[in-house]
Write a protein that holds these residues in place. Sequence first.
Motif, PDB file in Angstrom:
ATOM      1  N   LEU A 195       1.102   4.007  -3.004  1.00  0.00           N
ATOM      2  CA  LEU A 195       0.719   5.478  -2.766  1.00  0.00           C
ATOM      3  C   LEU A 195       1.883   6.283  -3.399  1.00  0.00           C
ATOM      4  O   LEU A 195       1.729   7.176  -4.227  1.00  0.00           O
ATOM      5  CB  LEU A 195       0.373   5.498  -1.296  1.00  0.00           C
ATOM      6  CG  LEU A 195      -1.003   5.323  -0.953  1.00  0.00           C
ATOM      7  CD1 LEU A 195      -1.105   5.318   0.663  1.00  0.00           C
ATOM      8  CD2 LEU A 195      -2.247   5.698  -1.835  1.00  0.00           C
TER       9      LEU A 195
ATOM     10  N   VAL B 153       0.809  -1.169  -0.064  1.00  0.00           N
ATOM     11  CA  VAL B 153      -0.110  -0.117   0.132  1.00  0.00           C
ATOM     12  C   VAL B 153       0.944   1.263   0.023  1.00  0.00           C
ATOM     13  O   VAL B 153       0.855   1.976  -0.703  1.00  0.00           O
ATOM     14  CB  VAL B 153      -0.865  -0.024   1.084  1.00  0.00           C
ATOM     15  CG1 VAL B 153      -1.702   1.323   1.437  1.00  0.00           C
ATOM     16  CG2 VAL B 153      -2.094  -1.045   1.222  1.00  0.00           C
TER      17      VAL B 153
ATOM     18  N   LEU C 115       2.203   6.228  -7.122  1.00  0.00           N
ATOM     19  CA  LEU C 115       1.262   6.923  -7.805  1.00  0.00           C
ATOM     20  C   LEU C 115       1.432   8.256  -7.821  1.00  0.00           C
ATOM     21  O   LEU C 115       1.183   9.094  -8.535  1.00  0.00           O
ATOM     22  CB  LEU C 115      -0.171   6.458  -7.112  1.00  0.00           C
ATOM     23  CG  LEU C 115      -0.901   5.542  -7.716  1.00  0.00           C
ATOM     24  CD1 LEU C 115      -2.153   5.103  -6.629  1.00  0.00           C
ATOM     25  CD2 LEU C 115      -1.274   5.581  -8.942  1.00  0.00           C
ATOM     26  N   LEU C 116       1.828   8.880  -6.761  1.00  0.00           N
ATOM     27  CA  LEU C 116       2.268  10.331  -6.446  1.00  0.00           C
ATOM     28  C   LEU C 116       3.350  10.564  -7.245  1.00  0.00           C
ATOM     29  O   LEU C 116       3.231  11.839  -8.066  1.00  0.00           O
ATOM     30  CB  LEU C 116       2.797  10.436  -5.022  1.00  0.00           C
ATOM     31  CG  LEU C 116       1.600  10.425  -3.990  1.00  0.00           C
ATOM     32  CD1 LEU C 116       2.276  10.700  -2.478  1.00  0.00           C
ATOM     33  CD2 LEU C 116       0.633  11.630  -4.250  1.00  0.00           C
TER      34      LEU C 116
END
Length: 197
Positions: free
Chosen positions: A58, A54, A61-62
């Motif tokens: 994240l 996770v 993705l950022l």
Amino acid sequence: MLLIHQAINAIGELVLALTIPFLWWLIVTRRQVRFDSWLGFFLPPVQRTWLTTVIVVLFTLLLAIPLPLIVDHGILATFVFNHRGFAGIPAALVYAIVGTSLPEEILFRGFLLKRLQDRFGFLPANLTQAICFGAVHGLLLAGAGNWLVTLIIVLIEMVIGYCLGWLNERRSGGSLYTSWGIHALLNTVSALIALFT
């Protein structure tokens, strides 16, 4: 028509990505381990991987989401999906899951990282595959004319490649499914941005 085109491209990419690893396996290690396991196609251990996964998702993705926003859409592979809306979703999924992320994961994390790691250890191997991963993405954009944007993309792709390699080898027991899932998610988001912009 776009879906058929993406499916044909995906098959071609997979054949290309599997050729060198398969020949290497056939010549060097076929008697010791099955080809799919040798590349990392096995389920990762359940313990400790989900939270790390996770966090890496994240983080990547950022890093990745701004890419289609800072680069001229005309030079990105996702350009074919521009303004297609919901009708383009099946083709975008084939592109993201099978046409790009799977061949790249096979080549960079399944083959290159694992073979270099066996010989040189994790850190040099992961750095090497990450640099190669970034360089290939940079070569695809080299003709765009904006060297600064290309350099930024190369650096971002290197960091993403390093994170995916670290997650596979340090948190997923060498399983390729973890990085393939994350990579497919990143490419799906990129394709969806193109579909609806």
